[in-house]
Enzyme design. Sequence first.
Site, short mmCIF file in Angstrom:
data_model
loop_
_atom_site.label_atom_id
_atom_site.label_comp_id
_atom_site.label_asym_id
_atom_site.label_seq_id
_atom_site.Cartn_x
_atom_site.Cartn_y
_atom_site.Cartn_z
N TYR A 50 2.96 -6.02 3.37
CA TYR A 50 2.31 -5.82 4.67
C TYR A 50 0.89 -6.40 4.71
O TYR A 50 0.08 -5.98 5.53
CB TYR A 50 2.29 -4.34 5.01
CG TYR A 50 3.61 -3.81 5.56
CD1 TYR A 50 4.16 -4.33 6.75
CD2 TYR A 50 4.30 -2.77 4.93
CE1 TYR A 50 5.35 -3.83 7.26
CE2 TYR A 50 5.50 -2.28 5.45
CZ TYR A 50 6.02 -2.81 6.61
OH TYR A 50 7.19 -2.33 7.14
N PHE A 58 -3.91 1.32 10.92
CA PHE A 58 -2.74 2.07 10.47
C PHE A 58 -2.26 1.66 9.07
O PHE A 58 -1.28 2.20 8.56
CB PHE A 58 -1.58 1.94 11.47
CG PHE A 58 -1.17 0.51 11.76
CD1 PHE A 58 -0.30 -0.17 10.92
CD2 PHE A 58 -1.63 -0.15 12.90
CE1 PHE A 58 0.09 -1.47 11.18
CE2 PHE A 58 -1.24 -1.46 13.17
CZ PHE A 58 -0.38 -2.12 12.31
N ARG A 103 15.99 2.38 16.62
CA ARG A 103 14.80 3.26 16.62
C ARG A 103 14.95 4.42 17.60
O ARG A 103 14.53 5.54 17.30
CB ARG A 103 13.55 2.44 16.87
CG ARG A 103 13.13 1.66 15.61
CD ARG A 103 12.11 0.63 15.91
NE ARG A 103 11.56 0.00 14.71
CZ ARG A 103 11.01 -1.21 14.70
NH1 ARG A 103 10.95 -1.92 15.82
NH2 ARG A 103 10.51 -1.69 13.58
N HIS A 116 12.44 -2.10 9.61
CA HIS A 116 11.54 -3.24 9.79
C HIS A 116 12.40 -4.48 9.98
O HIS A 116 13.46 -4.60 9.36
CB HIS A 116 10.65 -3.44 8.55
CG HIS A 116 9.96 -4.77 8.54
ND1 HIS A 116 8.81 -4.99 9.25
CD2 HIS A 116 10.30 -5.95 7.97
CE1 HIS A 116 8.46 -6.27 9.09
NE2 HIS A 116 9.34 -6.86 8.32
N GLU A 127 8.96 -13.27 4.03
CA GLU A 127 9.42 -11.91 3.70
C GLU A 127 10.69 -11.94 2.83
O GLU A 127 10.83 -11.13 1.91
CB GLU A 127 9.67 -11.12 4.98
CG GLU A 127 8.37 -10.80 5.71
CD GLU A 127 8.58 -9.98 6.98
OE1 GLU A 127 7.57 -9.70 7.64
OE2 GLU A 127 9.74 -9.62 7.31
P1 CMP Z 1 7.02 -2.75 11.00
O1 CMP Z 1 7.91 -3.61 11.81
O2 CMP Z 1 7.49 -2.34 9.67
O3 CMP Z 1 5.60 -3.50 10.83
C1 CMP Z 1 4.39 -2.80 10.62
C2 CMP Z 1 4.53 -1.32 10.81
O4 CMP Z 1 3.32 -0.62 11.02
C3 CMP Z 1 5.35 -1.03 12.05
O5 CMP Z 1 6.69 -1.40 11.83
C4 CMP Z 1 5.06 0.46 12.25
O6 CMP Z 1 5.94 1.29 11.52
C5 CMP Z 1 3.65 0.62 11.66
N1 CMP Z 1 2.65 0.93 12.69
C6 CMP Z 1 1.94 2.06 12.77
N2 CMP Z 1 1.09 2.04 13.82
C7 CMP Z 1 1.28 0.83 14.43
C8 CMP Z 1 0.71 0.21 15.58
N3 CMP Z 1 -0.24 0.80 16.31
N4 CMP Z 1 1.16 -1.02 15.92
C9 CMP Z 1 2.10 -1.66 15.16
N5 CMP Z 1 2.68 -1.11 14.08
C10 CMP Z 1 2.28 0.12 13.71
#
Ligand code: CMP
Length: 140
Positions: A50, A58, A103, A116, A127
């Site tokens: 990430y 976050f 989701r 994800h 990735e």
């Molecule tokens: P993912 O697609 O795994 O990519 C980044 C992750 O950060 C996202 O899913 C969410 O689970 C997490 N996340 C938490 N807060 C935020 C936010 N404000 N915007 C985007 N992703 C967030």
Amino acid sequence: AVERTLSIIKPDAVAKNVIGEIYSRFESNGLKIIAARMLHLSQADAEGFYAVHRNRPFFNDLVKFMISGPVMIQVLEGEDAIRKNRELMGATDPKQAGKGTIRADFADSIDANAVHGSDAVETAAVEIAYYFPEFNIYSR
Ligand code: CMP
């Protein structure tokens, strides 16, 4: 075009015992699982994966959540796979996710959001390479 995308079933969905239900949605929508592994990520794994988010507010909570239990990681292949997987997942925040999406059905919060999926061709390539060398990918 036929694409590949990286999918992760996150610790919340693994704990809920819905790997199979989520796999069924991929398979019945034309996405083929061509590589898979279950892993309990280390902090370094999660931070590296990430890295693009490292300056977001976050980030720490995201990493903490992603190392809270095992995840199931797979490469999906199919026509328009990146967009198709994102459609099946629904919006990042499960409160905004459309009816019948992964989701909406399985996620509890924006952090514990079940899955994800890569967001573009370039990020998918990065990735996928993070978790799978090409010789562990079984495309047709
Ligand atoms: P993912 O697609 O795994 O990519 C980044 C992750 O950060 C996202 O899913 C969410 O689970 C997490 N996340 C938490 N807060 C935020 C936010 N404000 N915007 C985007 N992703 C967030």
